[in-house]
Write a protein that holds these residues in place. Sequence first.
Motif, PDB file in Angstrom:
ATOM      1  N   ASP A   1       8.344   1.118   2.097  1.00 17.21           N
ATOM      2  CA  ASP A   1       9.061   1.391   3.529  1.00 17.21           C
ATOM      3  C   ASP A   1      10.013   1.768   3.397  1.00 17.21           C
ATOM      4  O   ASP A   1      10.957   1.291   3.037  1.00 17.21           O
ATOM      5  CB  ASP A   1       8.336   1.412   4.325  1.00 17.21           C
TER       6      ASP A   1
ATOM      7  N   ASP B   1       6.664   6.025   2.495  1.00 12.26           N
ATOM      8  CA  ASP B   1       7.714   6.564   4.529  1.00 12.26           C
ATOM      9  C   ASP B   1       8.832   6.598   5.154  1.00 12.26           C
ATOM     10  O   ASP B   1       9.503   5.732   4.161  1.00 12.26           O
ATOM     11  CB  ASP B   1       6.538   5.432   5.674  1.00 12.26           C
TER      12      ASP B   1
ATOM     13  N   HIS C   1       0.799  -1.204  -0.107  1.00  9.48           N
ATOM     14  CA  HIS C   1       0.069  -0.114  -0.161  1.00  9.48           C
ATOM     15  C   HIS C   1       0.367   1.204   0.385  1.00  9.48           C
ATOM     16  O   HIS C   1       0.519   2.467   0.061  1.00  9.48           O
ATOM     17  CB  HIS C   1      -0.960   0.406   0.923  1.00  9.48           C
ATOM     18  N   ASP C   2       2.335   1.113   0.240  1.00  7.92           N
ATOM     19  CA  ASP C   2       3.186   2.426   0.111  1.00  7.92           C
ATOM     20  C   ASP C   2       4.755   1.403   0.104  1.00  7.92           C
ATOM     21  O   ASP C   2       4.759   0.277   0.266  1.00  7.92           O
ATOM     22  CB  ASP C   2       3.150   3.175   1.629  1.00  7.92           C
TER      23      ASP C   2
HETATM   24 MN    MN Z   1       4.198   2.540   6.021  1.00 10.57          MN
END
Ligand code: MN
Length: 377
Positions: free
Chosen positions: A206, A301, A203-204
């Motif tokens: 990191d 992130d 979803h992202d």
């Molecule tokens: Mn994350």
Amino acid sequence: AVNDSEVTPFSVPSYACQRRSTLKNHNAVLTDSLSLLAENAELSDEDGRGVAFRRAAAVLKALPSAVTKMSQLKGLPCLGEHSLRVIKDILENGASSEVESTKESERFKALKVLTGIFGVGSKTADRWIREGIHNLQQLRDSGQTLNRAQQAGLEHYDDIKQPVSLAEAEAIRGIVGRAVASVSPEAQIVLTGGFRRGKLTGHDVDFLITHPEEGSEVGLMPKLVSWLESQGLLLYQKTTRNSYLEGSEGPGRPPSNIDRFERCLSIFKLSAGQTGRGVQSEETAASPSAAERRWRAVRVDLVVSPISQFAFALLGWTGSKLFERELRRWAGHEKGMSLSSHALYDNKQGRYIRASSEEEIFAHLGLEFIPPTERNA
Ligand code: MN
Ligand code: TTP
Ligand code: MN
Ligand code: MN
């Protein structure tokens, strides 16, 4: 036909951090159902119930084959009455009535859509639902005041809900790598989160960044963010500074579970050319097609850690979330220690235990080393 007495029950250790959980799942129908109930509980602020369903799902994920009979589950840990009822329903009727009705409920659907907006948590979503807001259009029409994160989240909703591919993650790894190299040549960067666990989508994306010389990581994040902004690569960013040495935490005090690293929650503007295979966003009425835009928004992130805490940060930011939770529970309940993304603290001896690798941390915790790709609990 095999009768019940010939069915070998499975055997699984009770903490997820004692198990090897690969991405191979022989019980996806059961674990998807339990995960949906976990998600519904978490979105309804019932974290205890959420964890119970997550633990039950993780036990089924760890089994070497598909469950076909309830008798196979005898003696397995973490399967409460409620989870067993759901499993039984699915094995006997092909589906769980509770899961089906949750999935179809207006409240669950609205919570999913609204918390799918970056910057919107379950409390905000719940408040909006009570005010009659169930979807994005109703939110846009409502005149609700949105903070900067939520505005960006709403604007880039379609892109952000679209899974990030490994190719896109690698493209962003390249960009962030160049950015870090240009602001601090010695600094090191590692891909963490789901991609480090071998997932092919996320979803992202990191990243954990550190510097081999303790203290030289100070000031790195603002420089990195400025560099990325100057290149027009950020659609949104919010940086939170390091607060580890402030407040209740820091040397001499047991660490809490909350980590206090300098971090940057961002939305990247990833150009089609940067992945080499075009953007993967779908065309929608609300936003121009990927082909017209030639870029997509991706959640990224960034976390900066001092080298002295790097092993703990790496372990803490690799996940899965349940694996992390189980590591901390093991440390506390079985070893009298407190584990965080900063440190390991021995409560009886009243001192911190140093470690410079994930392997050392597992060893200090009396656990067999589980590599990242087997932490998919
Ligand atoms: Mn994350
Ligand atoms: P996520 O990026 O939320 O999850 P993920 O990478 O496992 O899954 P996905 O593919 O959907 O992105 O979090 C990654 C890890 O970071 C997770 O193990 C927990 C840790 N983490 C923290 O330590 N503190 C935080 O505030 C957050 C959001 C995550
Ligand atoms: Mn398996
Ligand atoms: Mn992630």
